[in-house]
Design a protein around this motif. Sequence first.
Motif, PDB file in Angstrom:
ATOM      1  N   ILE A   1       0.881  -1.273   0.059  1.00 41.39           N
ATOM      2  CA  ILE A   1      -0.041  -0.035   0.032  1.00 41.39           C
ATOM      3  C   ILE A   1       0.923   1.232  -0.164  1.00 41.39           C
ATOM      4  N   ALA A   2       1.777   1.337   0.642  1.00 39.99           N
ATOM      5  CA  ALA A   2       2.752   2.669   0.874  1.00 39.99           C
ATOM      6  C   ALA A   2       3.498   2.603  -0.486  1.00 39.99           C
ATOM      7  N   GLY A   3       4.102   1.377  -1.332  1.00 40.70           N
ATOM      8  CA  GLY A   3       4.466   1.731  -2.417  1.00 40.70           C
ATOM      9  C   GLY A   3       3.532   2.174  -3.694  1.00 40.70           C
ATOM     10  N   MET A   4       2.171   1.629  -3.591  1.00 37.64           N
ATOM     11  CA  MET A   4       1.349   1.952  -4.502  1.00 37.64           C
ATOM     12  C   MET A   4       1.094   3.501  -4.349  1.00 37.64           C
ATOM     13  N   SER A   5       0.706   3.931  -2.981  1.00 37.51           N
ATOM     14  CA  SER A   5       0.643   5.281  -2.753  1.00 37.51           C
ATOM     15  C   SER A   5       1.642   6.242  -3.163  1.00 37.51           C
ATOM     16  N   TRP A   6       2.788   5.880  -2.828  1.00 40.97           N
ATOM     17  CA  TRP A   6       3.954   6.547  -3.435  1.00 40.97           C
ATOM     18  C   TRP A   6       4.094   6.591  -4.963  1.00 40.97           C
ATOM     19  N   MET A   7       3.944   5.367  -5.906  1.00 36.88           N
ATOM     20  CA  MET A   7       3.813   5.448  -7.243  1.00 36.88           C
ATOM     21  C   MET A   7       2.661   6.451  -7.712  1.00 36.88           C
ATOM     22  N   ILE A   8       1.686   6.239  -7.028  1.00 35.83           N
ATOM     23  CA  ILE A   8       0.554   7.239  -7.706  1.00 35.83           C
ATOM     24  C   ILE A   8       0.933   8.653  -7.428  1.00 35.83           C
TER      25      ILE A   8
ATOM     26  N   LEU B   1       1.244  11.475 -10.506  1.00 37.70           N
ATOM     27  CA  LEU B   1       0.686  12.766 -10.663  1.00 37.70           C
ATOM     28  C   LEU B   1       1.720  13.968 -10.584  1.00 37.70           C
ATOM     29  N   LEU B   2       2.849  13.701  -9.724  1.00 33.27           N
ATOM     30  CA  LEU B   2       3.724  14.983  -9.815  1.00 33.27           C
ATOM     31  C   LEU B   2       4.664  15.052 -11.092  1.00 33.27           C
ATOM     32  N   LEU B   3       5.174  13.895 -11.560  1.00 30.56           N
ATOM     33  CA  LEU B   3       6.282  13.792 -12.575  1.00 30.56           C
ATOM     34  C   LEU B   3       5.879  13.360 -13.808  1.00 30.56           C
ATOM     35  N   SER B   4       4.531  13.181 -14.093  1.00 29.89           N
ATOM     36  CA  SER B   4       4.488  12.729 -15.403  1.00 29.89           C
ATOM     37  C   SER B   4       4.407  13.948 -16.285  1.00 29.89           C
ATOM     38  N   PRO B   5       5.324  13.761 -17.650  1.00 27.92           N
ATOM     39  CA  PRO B   5       5.165  15.052 -18.434  1.00 27.92           C
ATOM     40  C   PRO B   5       4.444  15.128 -19.473  1.00 27.92           C
TER      41      PRO B   5
ATOM     42  N   PHE C   1       6.341  -4.504  -9.106  1.00 27.63           N
ATOM     43  CA  PHE C   1       5.874  -5.984  -9.322  1.00 27.63           C
ATOM     44  C   PHE C   1       7.134  -6.925  -9.873  1.00 27.63           C
ATOM     45  N   LEU C   2       7.745  -6.547 -10.597  1.00 26.80           N
ATOM     46  CA  LEU C   2       9.021  -7.260 -11.186  1.00 26.80           C
ATOM     47  C   LEU C   2      10.143  -7.184  -9.862  1.00 26.80           C
ATOM     48  N   ILE C   3      10.205  -6.044  -8.994  1.00 27.82           N
ATOM     49  CA  ILE C   3      10.999  -5.885  -8.153  1.00 27.82           C
ATOM     50  C   ILE C   3      10.588  -6.901  -7.047  1.00 27.82           C
ATOM     51  N   GLN C   4       9.486  -6.830  -6.703  1.00 22.08           N
ATOM     52  CA  GLN C   4       8.740  -7.862  -5.714  1.00 22.08           C
ATOM     53  C   GLN C   4       9.057  -9.145  -6.054  1.00 22.08           C
TER      54      GLN C   4
ATOM     55  N   LEU D   1      -1.293   7.837 -16.574  1.00 30.86           N
ATOM     56  CA  LEU D   1      -1.585   6.209 -16.597  1.00 30.86           C
ATOM     57  C   LEU D   1      -0.411   5.680 -17.023  1.00 30.86           C
ATOM     58  N   LEU D   2       0.206   5.921 -18.155  1.00 28.99           N
ATOM     59  CA  LEU D   2       1.234   5.362 -18.739  1.00 28.99           C
ATOM     60  C   LEU D   2       2.425   5.191 -17.427  1.00 28.99           C
ATOM     61  N   VAL D   3       2.746   6.404 -16.938  1.00 33.29           N
ATOM     62  CA  VAL D   3       3.619   6.101 -15.882  1.00 33.29           C
ATOM     63  C   VAL D   3       3.388   5.582 -14.747  1.00 33.29           C
ATOM     64  N   LEU D   4       2.007   5.479 -14.418  1.00 34.96           N
ATOM     65  CA  LEU D   4       1.460   4.633 -13.139  1.00 34.96           C
ATOM     66  C   LEU D   4       1.589   3.181 -13.759  1.00 34.96           C
ATOM     67  N   GLY D   5       1.402   2.903 -14.648  1.00 36.52           N
ATOM     68  CA  GLY D   5       1.312   1.614 -15.231  1.00 36.52           C
ATOM     69  C   GLY D   5       2.653   1.077 -15.302  1.00 36.52           C
ATOM     70  N   LEU D   6       3.636   1.664 -15.581  1.00 37.98           N
ATOM     71  CA  LEU D   6       4.887   1.251 -15.811  1.00 37.98           C
ATOM     72  C   LEU D   6       5.504   1.115 -14.385  1.00 37.98           C
ATOM     73  N   GLY D   7       5.356   1.942 -13.590  1.00 34.11           N
ATOM     74  CA  GLY D   7       5.766   2.043 -12.175  1.00 34.11           C
ATOM     75  C   GLY D   7       5.385   0.894 -11.312  1.00 34.11           C
TER      76      GLY D   7
END
Length: 112
Positions: free
Chosen positions: A36-43, A47-51, A99-102, A88-94
């Motif tokens: 949950i912490a990782g997903m909220s950080w990714m959201i 929001l902040l850094l999607s160009p 997931f792959l790291i986990q 949504l692209l940045v969120l999906g890639l993140g």
Amino acid sequence: MNSNAEYWLAVTVYLVGSVLALWLWHKVVRPLPRPIAGMSWMILFALLLSPTVTEGTNGQIAPAIIGLIFGVISKSRELILSSLLPMLLVLGLGFLIGFLIQRLRSMRPEMN
């Protein structure tokens, strides 16, 4: 001061502020369960850094959240979608990278 230097100063201030906000958010969500912490950080990251690129004769790179806010205010469906898609692209890639790291961490043998 010319406009190009002002633009890069604004971009630098925005990036430093975003990194600071992400670091503080990491400290706030530390007590939460790891996914949950990782997903909220990714959201927040998305929001902040999607160009996105601004429209007009002097189009420059800008945060997609600003375009999304302007799209909602002006009720422009095209602007909303063109700003929402990069987020949504940045969120999906993140989420995919997380997931792959986990998966890699769970497959790694435990060292005692």
